[in-house]
Scaffold this active site. Structure first.
Site, PDB file in Angstrom:
ATOM      1  N   GLY A 142      -2.591  -0.615  -5.458  1.00  0.00           N
ATOM      2  CA  GLY A 142      -2.213   0.793  -5.556  1.00  0.00           C
ATOM      3  C   GLY A 142      -0.717   0.954  -5.422  1.00  0.00           C
ATOM      4  O   GLY A 142       0.060   0.094  -5.860  1.00  0.00           O
ATOM      5  N   GLU A 177      -1.350  -5.460  -3.650  1.00  0.00           N
ATOM      6  CA  GLU A 177      -0.637  -5.543  -4.929  1.00  0.00           C
ATOM      7  C   GLU A 177      -0.088  -4.151  -5.195  1.00  0.00           C
ATOM      8  O   GLU A 177      -0.844  -3.188  -5.272  1.00  0.00           O
ATOM      9  CB  GLU A 177      -1.633  -5.965  -6.004  1.00  0.00           C
ATOM     10  CG  GLU A 177      -0.958  -6.322  -7.291  1.00  0.00           C
ATOM     11  CD  GLU A 177      -1.790  -5.898  -8.471  1.00  0.00           C
ATOM     12  OE1 GLU A 177      -2.957  -6.295  -8.549  1.00  0.00           O
ATOM     13  OE2 GLU A 177      -1.258  -5.137  -9.292  1.00  0.00           O
ATOM     14  N   CYS A 218      -0.615  -2.534 -13.927  1.00  0.00           N
ATOM     15  CA  CYS A 218       0.429  -3.074 -13.050  1.00  0.00           C
ATOM     16  C   CYS A 218       1.317  -4.061 -13.804  1.00  0.00           C
ATOM     17  O   CYS A 218       2.414  -4.371 -13.368  1.00  0.00           O
ATOM     18  CB  CYS A 218      -0.203  -3.741 -11.842  1.00  0.00           C
ATOM     19  SG  CYS A 218      -1.692  -4.623 -12.249  1.00  0.00           S
TER      20      CYS A 218
HETATM   21  P1  NAP Z   1      -2.554   4.995  -3.788  1.00  0.00           P
HETATM   22  O1  NAP Z   1      -2.064   6.376  -3.558  1.00  0.00           O
HETATM   23  O2  NAP Z   1      -1.754   3.906  -3.223  1.00  0.00           O
HETATM   24  O3  NAP Z   1      -4.056   4.924  -3.217  1.00  0.00           O
HETATM   25  C1  NAP Z   1      -4.794   3.702  -3.224  1.00  0.00           C
HETATM   26  C2  NAP Z   1      -5.805   3.721  -2.090  1.00  0.00           C
HETATM   27  O4  NAP Z   1      -5.127   3.636  -0.842  1.00  0.00           O
HETATM   28  C3  NAP Z   1      -6.627   4.973  -2.033  1.00  0.00           C
HETATM   29  O5  NAP Z   1      -7.929   4.637  -1.588  1.00  0.00           O
HETATM   30  C4  NAP Z   1      -5.932   5.808  -0.995  1.00  0.00           C
HETATM   31  O6  NAP Z   1      -6.894   6.665  -0.431  1.00  0.00           O
HETATM   32  C5  NAP Z   1      -5.411   4.762  -0.015  1.00  0.00           C
HETATM   33  N1  NAP Z   1      -4.152   5.124   0.627  1.00  0.00           N
HETATM   34  C6  NAP Z   1      -3.008   5.489  -0.007  1.00  0.00           C
HETATM   35  N2  NAP Z   1      -2.031   5.706   0.887  1.00  0.00           N
HETATM   36  C7  NAP Z   1      -2.547   5.463   2.117  1.00  0.00           C
HETATM   37  C8  NAP Z   1      -2.036   5.526   3.446  1.00  0.00           C
HETATM   38  N3  NAP Z   1      -0.783   5.892   3.682  1.00  0.00           N
HETATM   39  N4  NAP Z   1      -2.852   5.221   4.469  1.00  0.00           N
HETATM   40  C9  NAP Z   1      -4.137   4.863   4.232  1.00  0.00           C
HETATM   41  N5  NAP Z   1      -4.687   4.805   2.995  1.00  0.00           N
HETATM   42  C10 NAP Z   1      -3.909   5.093   1.948  1.00  0.00           C
HETATM   43  O7  NAP Z   1      -2.713   4.703  -5.337  1.00  0.00           O
HETATM   44  P2  NAP Z   1      -3.358   5.564  -6.511  1.00  0.00           P
HETATM   45  O8  NAP Z   1      -4.088   6.732  -5.989  1.00  0.00           O
HETATM   46  O9  NAP Z   1      -4.144   4.603  -7.304  1.00  0.00           O
HETATM   47  O10 NAP Z   1      -2.152   5.995  -7.431  1.00  0.00           O
HETATM   48  C11 NAP Z   1      -0.972   6.569  -6.964  1.00  0.00           C
HETATM   49  C12 NAP Z   1       0.208   5.745  -7.468  1.00  0.00           C
HETATM   50  O11 NAP Z   1      -0.028   4.357  -7.198  1.00  0.00           O
HETATM   51  C13 NAP Z   1       0.432   5.751  -8.964  1.00  0.00           C
HETATM   52  O12 NAP Z   1       1.155   6.851  -9.405  1.00  0.00           O
HETATM   53  C14 NAP Z   1       1.160   4.452  -9.163  1.00  0.00           C
HETATM   54  O13 NAP Z   1       2.519   4.624  -8.909  1.00  0.00           O
HETATM   55  C15 NAP Z   1       0.600   3.526  -8.146  1.00  0.00           C
HETATM   56  N6  NAP Z   1      -0.387   2.555  -8.665  1.00  0.00           N
HETATM   57  C16 NAP Z   1       0.021   1.279  -8.858  1.00  0.00           C
HETATM   58  C17 NAP Z   1      -0.882   0.350  -9.333  1.00  0.00           C
HETATM   59  C18 NAP Z   1      -0.474  -1.070  -9.543  1.00  0.00           C
HETATM   60  O14 NAP Z   1      -1.273  -1.819 -10.092  1.00  0.00           O
HETATM   61  N7  NAP Z   1       0.689  -1.494  -9.114  1.00  0.00           N
HETATM   62  C19 NAP Z   1      -2.201   0.696  -9.590  1.00  0.00           C
HETATM   63  C20 NAP Z   1      -2.593   1.999  -9.377  1.00  0.00           C
HETATM   64  C21 NAP Z   1      -1.674   2.910  -8.899  1.00  0.00           C
HETATM   65  P3  NAP Z   1      -6.581   8.103   0.242  1.00  0.00           P
HETATM   66  O15 NAP Z   1      -5.654   8.815  -0.689  1.00  0.00           O
HETATM   67  O16 NAP Z   1      -7.949   8.684   0.357  1.00  0.00           O
HETATM   68  O17 NAP Z   1      -5.964   7.765   1.550  1.00  0.00           O
END
Ligand code: NAP
Length: 526
Positions: A240, A264, A301
Site C-alpha cells: 500500500g 511494499e 507498483c
Molecule cells: P493504504 O492507504 O496504505 O492502505 C492499505 C491498508 O493499510 C488498508 O487496509 C488500510 O486500512 C491500512 N492502513 C493505512 N494506513 C494505516 C495506518 N496509518 N495505520 C494502520 N493501518 C493503516 O493504501 P491504499 O488504500 O491501497 O491506497 C492509498 C495510496 O496507496 C494510493 O494512492 C497509492 O499512493 C498507494 N498504493 C501503493 C501501492 C503500491 O503497490 N506501491 C499499491 C496500492 C496503493 P484503513 O484505511 O482501514 O486503516
C-alpha cells in the site's frame, strides 16, 4: 454465494453493530451489504485462535499443507463469475483483467504447494559431529527453518485477488506454516469475503484447526495497528502507501518485542532510454512505454513513473510520439475515489514545481474518478535540486528527465531512493554504457530489466518483487515468487540432539530423501 458482511474469525461468523459499505468507484454509489467493523475483542479472538492453531499447523507435513493450498485454489475457481463480478463492482477493474488476476492467484497457491513438496524450503543443513577433531571436537549440528508464528496480512487495493485475502503474502505465510489473519482492504470487502469463504471451506475440508485463517474488516487505522501491536502476532505483510506502511512498521518496532514488517510501499521504477536505442526506435519505445504506463490506469507498483535520457533529436522524437499517443487515451475509472483524488493532487503538485513542463495529458473525462494519463518533463539540473520530483504519484503518471550527458544521468540514478525495478532500453551499441550503469542499478533495485517494461511480474522461483527502502521496508526479501516463503521462516540449529528427539526431517535416515547440505556439500536428496 451470499455475501454476509460478517467477520470470519476461525469458524465463527460474527456480526457487529458498527458497519461500513463498499462503494462503486465508477458511480460513487454504495454497494450492499453492510460490512461489520472489527473491534479489539475480535482482534483478541482471532489472535488467540491463530496462536492455538500454530503448533498443530506448523508441524503438519509438507504434503498436507500443499493439499490445503490446492484446495483453496480450487475453491476460488469454484466461486465462478460471482467473484469476478463483485471485484469489478468494487474496484472498477475490467473483467478480463480480473480473470487474469484470478488465474495468477490460484497459480501462485499451486506454485507454493509444489514448492512445499520439493522440501528445499526448510533449508536443511547438517554438520556431522567430528569427535576426533583437534584441538577441539565438533558437535553434531543440524539446522532447519521453522514457521515464525501468526502473520497479519494487509490486502492491497490494486490487486483485489492476487495481493489480497488469498494473495501472495497469505499463500507464502500459509505455506511456511503460519496461521494468517487478513486485515481486508476496506475498498473491496465483498470480494474479500468471497475469497475468505473459499479459504474457510478449505480449512474445514482439510480438518485443520479453525484459527489457521481469519478475516477482519474495518475502515479505521485502529484495527490495523491493534493487529500489528498484538503480542501474539509475529510478522506482517503489507502492500500500500508509504505512509500506511511506515505507520505499521513503526508500530511493530515500538512493541516491547518488535516483529518483522514486510511492507511494499513506493517505487517510481526508473527507465533509462539509452542513446542508440532511442536513435534506432524512438517511436516504438514511445508506444510500448505508453502501453505500460496506462495499463490498469497505471495502478501498479511497477508503473514506469520515471524516464531518463540524454538530450538528442531522437529524444524529441520519442516525446512527440509519446505525446500523440497519450493525448488520445481515454481515461478509465481508478480503484477508489481517494486514489483518484490523490492522483490528481499529485499531478497538480508536480506541475507546480520549478522547471516542470506538461508534455501530454490524456483526454478529458466526464466519468467519475477517471484518471487522465500524464507525461511531464524536467531537466536533470532542476531534478537534482528538488527531491519532491522523485516521489511516487500512484496512477498513469511519469516524468521524463533530460540529462546533459552520461555523467549527469548516472548522478540522477545515484540520488534515487530504492526501487522495485530499473529498466534499460538499449541496443548492442549501448552495452558499454549499460555496463557502467549496472553496478548502480543493482544497488538501487530488486529487478533489472532490459528491453522490456516493469509492469507484469512473473510468479516464479527467480522473481524478486522487492527492493531497498522505500520500495520495501526490508530489501532482503521478495513478496512475489517462491522465495517469499523465507519471510515467514526462522532458522533453528539442533546441537547434539539424539536422533529420537530430532524433528523427523533432520533424522539421519530421513534427511537423505530431501535436498540438504551435508558438511557444506549440496545434496539433492533421493
Ligand atoms: P493504504 O492507504 O496504505 O492502505 C492499505 C491498508 O493499510 C488498508 O487496509 C488500510 O486500512 C491500512 N492502513 C493505512 N494506513 C494505516 C495506518 N496509518 N495505520 C494502520 N493501518 C493503516 O493504501 P491504499 O488504500 O491501497 O491506497 C492509498 C495510496 O496507496 C494510493 O494512492 C497509492 O499512493 C498507494 N498504493 C501503493 C501501492 C503500491 O503497490 N506501491 C499499491 C496500492 C496503493 P484503513 O484505511 O482501514 O486503516
Amino acid at each position: 454465494m451470499t455475501i454476509s458482511g460478517k467477520l470470519f474469525i476461525g469458524a465463527q461468523r460474527i456480526a457487529k453493530t458498527e458497519t461500513f459499505y463498499a462503494k462503486s468507484p465508477a458511480t460513487n454509489e454504495t454497494l450492499q451489504p453492510a460490512f461489520s467493523t472489527a473491534d479489539i475483542s475480535d482482534v483478541e479472538l482471532a489472535t488467540t485462535l491463530a496462536n492455538a492453531a500454530f503448533n498443530t499447523y506448523r508441524n503438519l507435513d509438507s504434503e498436507t499443507r500443499a493439499k490445503f493450498l490446492e484446495r483453496i485454489a480450487d475453491n476460488i475457481m469454484a466461486l465462478g463469475d460471482e467473484l469476478l463480478e463483485r471485484a469489478h463492482a468494487e474496484t472498477g477493474l475490467p473483467l478480463v483483467r480480473l480473470t487474469g488476476e484470478r488465474g495468477r492467484t490460484v497459480n501462485q497457491l499451486k506454485l507454493f504447494a509444489d514448492e512445499l513438496r520439493k522440501q528445499g524450503w526448510q533449508g536443511v543443513r547438517i554438520d556431522p559431529a567430528l569427535p576426533d577433531r583437534k584441538p577441539l571436537p565438533r558437535s553434531d549440528l543440524r539446522m532447519r527453518k521453522i514457521a515464525i508464528g501468526p502473520v497479519v496480512v494487509f490486502g492491497a487495493s490494486n490487486f483485489p485477488l492476487a495481493f489480497s485475502v488469498a494473495g501472495g503474502d497469505t499463500a507464502s505465510a500459509l505455506a511456511a506454516g503460519c496461521p494468517v489473519i487478513v486485515k481486508g482492504h476496506p475498498s473491496h470487502p465483498g470480494t474479500g469475503e468471497l475469497v475468505a469463504q473459499a479459504i474457510a471451506a478449505a480449512v474445514q475440508a482439510c480438518n485443520l484447526p479453525e484459527g489457521v485463517f481469519s478475516l477482519l474488516n474495518g475502515n479505521s487505522h485502529q484495527l490495523g495497528s491493534s493487529l500489528v501491536t498484538h503480542p501474539l502476532v509475529k510478522a506482517v505483510g503489507f502492500t500500500g502507501s508509504r505512509n500506511g506502511g511506515m505507520a505499521l512498521f513503526n508500530a511493530a518496532n515500538s512493541r516491547p518485542n518488535p516483529i518483522p514488517v514486510y511492507a511494499e510501499m513506493s517505487s517510481i521504477n526508473p527507465v533509462v532510454l539509452m542513446p542508440h536505442a532511442l536513435a534506432m526506435r524512438a517511436e516504438k519505445i514511445a508506444g510500448d512505454f505508453v502501453n505500460s504506463l496506462t495499463m490498469g490506469v497505471g495502478q501498479f507498483c511497477t508503473n514506469p513513473g520515471f524516464l531518463l535520457a540524454i538530450e538528442s533529436p531522437a529524444l524529441d522524437q520519442f516525446m512527440n510520439a509519446a505525446r500523440k499517443t497519450i493525448e488520445v487515451i481515454t481515461p478509465a475509472v481508478m480503484l477508489t475515489e481517494g486514489i483518484y483524488q490523490a492522483y490528481e493532487k499529485g499531478i497538480t503538485q508536480l506541475q507546480s514545481q520549478p522547471g516542470v513542463k506538461v508534455v501530454a495529458r490524456g483526454l478529458e473525462s466526464s466519468g467519475v474518478n477517471c484518471g487522465r494519463a500524464a507525461l511531464l518533463s524536467v531537466s536533470a539540473d532542476q531534478l537534482l535540486k528538488n527531491s519532491a520530483l522523485t516521489h511516487e504519484v500512484f496512477g498513469a503518471s511519469s516524468i521524463l528527465v533530460h540529462c546533459k550527458d552520461e555523467a549527469q544521468l548516472l548522478n540522477v540514478l545515484q540520488k534515487l531512493e530504492g526501487q522495485l525495478t530499473a529498466t534499460l532500453q538499449l541496443n548492442a551499441e549501448d552495452h558499454a554504457m549499460a555496463a557502467r550503469l549496472l553496478p548502480t542499478l543493482e544497488l538501487k533495485a530488486g529487478r533489472i530489466i532490459v528491453n522490456g517494461w516493469p509492469t507484469g511480474v512473473e510468479v516464479s522461483h527467480a522473481m524478486v518483487h522487492g527492493g531497498p527502502f522505500p520500495a520495501t521496508s526490508d530489501g532482503r526479501s521478495t513478496s512475489v515468487g517462491t522465495l517469499a516463503i523465507d519471510r515467514f521462516l526462522r532458522p533453528v540449529c539442533y546441537q547434539d540432539i539424539p536422533d529420537a528427539l530430532l524433528p523427523t526431517i533432520l533424522k539421519t535416515n530421513e534427511v537423505v530423501s530431501i535436498p540438504h547440505r551435508w558438511d557444506g556439500e549440496y545434496r539433492t536428496g533421493k
